[in-house]
Design an enzyme around this catalytic site. Structure first.
Site, PDB file in Angstrom:
ATOM      1  N   PHE A  20      48.296  25.994  35.437  1.00  0.00           N
ATOM      2  CA  PHE A  20      47.360  25.709  34.353  1.00  0.00           C
ATOM      3  C   PHE A  20      47.117  24.202  34.179  1.00  0.00           C
ATOM      4  O   PHE A  20      46.056  23.672  34.534  1.00  0.00           O
ATOM      5  CB  PHE A  20      47.900  26.339  33.073  1.00  0.00           C
ATOM      6  CG  PHE A  20      47.133  26.032  31.823  1.00  0.00           C
ATOM      7  CD1 PHE A  20      45.782  25.741  31.856  1.00  0.00           C
ATOM      8  CD2 PHE A  20      47.779  26.042  30.588  1.00  0.00           C
ATOM      9  CE1 PHE A  20      45.075  25.464  30.690  1.00  0.00           C
ATOM     10  CE2 PHE A  20      47.083  25.775  29.423  1.00  0.00           C
ATOM     11  CZ  PHE A  20      45.746  25.468  29.473  1.00  0.00           C
ATOM     12  N   GLY A  83      55.486  21.470  38.076  1.00  0.00           N
ATOM     13  CA  GLY A  83      56.053  22.726  38.559  1.00  0.00           C
ATOM     14  C   GLY A  83      57.285  23.138  37.765  1.00  0.00           C
ATOM     15  O   GLY A  83      58.195  22.330  37.558  1.00  0.00           O
ATOM     16  N   SER A 123      58.542  19.529  27.160  1.00  0.00           N
ATOM     17  CA  SER A 123      57.914  20.570  26.339  1.00  0.00           C
ATOM     18  C   SER A 123      58.288  20.412  24.878  1.00  0.00           C
ATOM     19  O   SER A 123      59.386  19.940  24.546  1.00  0.00           O
ATOM     20  CB  SER A 123      58.371  21.955  26.818  1.00  0.00           C
ATOM     21  OG  SER A 123      57.922  22.974  25.931  1.00  0.00           O
ATOM     22  N   TYR A 152      64.261  28.186  28.545  1.00  0.00           N
ATOM     23  CA  TYR A 152      63.203  27.280  28.977  1.00  0.00           C
ATOM     24  C   TYR A 152      63.284  25.953  28.219  1.00  0.00           C
ATOM     25  O   TYR A 152      63.292  24.873  28.816  1.00  0.00           O
ATOM     26  CB  TYR A 152      61.837  27.937  28.770  1.00  0.00           C
ATOM     27  CG  TYR A 152      60.680  26.971  28.880  1.00  0.00           C
ATOM     28  CD1 TYR A 152      60.251  26.507  30.118  1.00  0.00           C
ATOM     29  CD2 TYR A 152      60.026  26.508  27.733  1.00  0.00           C
ATOM     30  CE1 TYR A 152      59.194  25.603  30.228  1.00  0.00           C
ATOM     31  CE2 TYR A 152      58.963  25.613  27.828  1.00  0.00           C
ATOM     32  CZ  TYR A 152      58.563  25.165  29.078  1.00  0.00           C
ATOM     33  OH  TYR A 152      57.530  24.269  29.180  1.00  0.00           O
ATOM     34  N   LYS A 193      48.333  33.360  33.718  1.00  0.00           N
ATOM     35  CA  LYS A 193      49.626  33.188  33.067  1.00  0.00           C
ATOM     36  C   LYS A 193      50.132  34.416  32.324  1.00  0.00           C
ATOM     37  O   LYS A 193      51.193  34.368  31.703  1.00  0.00           O
ATOM     38  CB  LYS A 193      49.571  31.992  32.113  1.00  0.00           C
ATOM     39  CG  LYS A 193      49.496  30.650  32.838  1.00  0.00           C
ATOM     40  CD  LYS A 193      49.395  29.477  31.869  1.00  0.00           C
ATOM     41  CE  LYS A 193      50.618  29.311  31.002  1.00  0.00           C
ATOM     42  NZ  LYS A 193      51.820  28.928  31.771  1.00  0.00           N
ATOM     43  N   ARG A 230      50.451  25.688  14.315  1.00  0.00           N
ATOM     44  CA  ARG A 230      50.761  25.122  15.626  1.00  0.00           C
ATOM     45  C   ARG A 230      49.891  23.881  15.855  1.00  0.00           C
ATOM     46  O   ARG A 230      48.794  23.767  15.297  1.00  0.00           O
ATOM     47  CB  ARG A 230      50.451  26.130  16.758  1.00  0.00           C
ATOM     48  CG  ARG A 230      51.348  27.332  16.806  1.00  0.00           C
ATOM     49  CD  ARG A 230      52.715  26.976  17.381  1.00  0.00           C
ATOM     50  NE  ARG A 230      53.515  28.175  17.573  1.00  0.00           N
ATOM     51  CZ  ARG A 230      54.197  28.790  16.630  1.00  0.00           C
ATOM     52  NH1 ARG A 230      54.165  28.323  15.392  1.00  0.00           N
ATOM     53  NH2 ARG A 230      54.914  29.863  16.896  1.00  0.00           N
TER      54      ARG A 230
END
Length: 336
Positions: A20, A83, A123, A152, A193, A230
């Site tokens: 993405f 990645g 992230s 994650y 995704k 968000r």
């Protein structure tokens, strides 16, 4: 954008370059004059379409990345490492260690050896439930206070902490590094995704068909249904941050990448209907119990450090970004 890198170092490696955010970066870099090398697994799904319109120099498999950097380091302008396993629902921690932690640290060490800049994807998942705030501090104490909600997020924080420890202790490091804490990214190139697609992409088919779109009810009395907040950021803004970093080799650090403004899921849904020229039709369903236990009700990027570092470009508003995405990408493809 005029690129300042010398022609002798005009290769740009983008890992996850068919994904993405990575494919959008690869496209922009090719337009800027780089010879772009994408590292990704395409497999048998539609992901290849993300790069089918880009004039790439090469496509390599991720397991060959280290050998490629060893061989071509003298011709590389930088490495942009997008990645990763990006699914917040992935529970195989060993796989996450291999692909998110070990692969990133291998590149970190290689880029230090080869004197190559490294821009990598961190992230906003590093912030966990947000109780420690959303400030992109590089201090060890602030990093250790963060508590991600899933493997994650933990993997991204692990890398941030290791990199900042190397910097603080004077160990070898790339001449430039930037860890980008992306918030809720939406935009073209995310169709492959699955459940990790943005809510814009998920609700568009129902909205376009004249049906109700479904959002989760709130299970926190402080937020009304659809009022969960968000920081939604258009992928084009993420690309502009990477472009700016590649042109600003003296800038290093961990940076939030968001708009700096929290908006509700109801606002997002209304923006989709508005882009379609329709009145909003929204219904609400209970959130799965498993999700209730690890749900963020509020995220908002503190972008002051990014601004202080010199990134002055305004971020796209939610309404403008959704309208561009719907009318420039989702609607034409749906009509086709």
């Amino acid at each position: 954008m005029t690129r300042s890198v010398a022609l002798s170092r005009d290769l740009l490696l983008v890992t996850g370059g068919a994904g993405f955010i990575g494919s959008n970066i690869a496209r922009a870099a090719a337009e800027d004059g780089y010879r772009v090398v994408v590292a990704d697994w395409l497999e048998d799904g539609p992901k290849w379409r993300n790069i089918s319109d880009i004039a790439l120099h090469d496509v390599i498999r991720p397991e060959t990345v280290n050998a490629f950097v060893e061989k071509e380091g003298g011709r590389l302008a930088a490495v942009v490492h997008m990645g990763a396993i990006s699914a917040t629902t992935e529970r195989d921690a060993d796989k996450i260690v291999a692909r998110n932690i070990r692969a990133t640290l291998d590149l970190w060490e290689l880029c230090a050896q080869k004197a190559l800049g490294l821009v990598y994807a961190s992230s906003a998942a590093t912030y966990g439930d947000g109780t420690s705030g959303f400030r992109d501090s590089e201090e060890a104490a602030d990093l250790s206070a963060l508590a991600p909600l899933n493997p994650y997020g933990w993997s991204k924080l692990f890398v941030d902490r290791r990199i900042m420890a190397d910097v603080a202790e004077g160990r070898p490091r790339p001449p430039q590094f930037a860890g980008l804490r992306f918030f809720n990214v939406y935009g073209p190139g995310e169709g492959h995704k699955g459940d990790m697609r943005s809510v814009v992409h998920k609700i568009y088919p129902a909205a376009a068909a004249g049906e109700d779109v479904t959002l989760f009810k709130s299970h926190d009395p402080r937020y009304e249904d659809g009022g969960q907040l968000r920081d939604f950021v258009h992928v084009g803004d993420c690309v502009e941050v990477v472009r700016w970093l590649l042109e600003s080799p003296d800038v290093s650090g961990i940076f939030n990448v968001g708009t700096g403004e929290a908006r509700s899921f109801a606002d997002l849904a209304k923006a989709v209907f508005s882009a379609l020229g329709d009145e909003p039709r929204i219904s609400y369903v209970d959130m799965p119990e498993s999700l209730q236990k690890a749900y963020q009700y509020f995220t908002q990027a503190d972008v002051s450090k990014l601004r202080t570092a010199g990134f002055t470009r305004p971020f796209t508003s939610l309404e403008d970004g959704v309208a561009s995405y719907v009318n420039g990408h989702l609607k034409p493809r749906n009509a086709a």
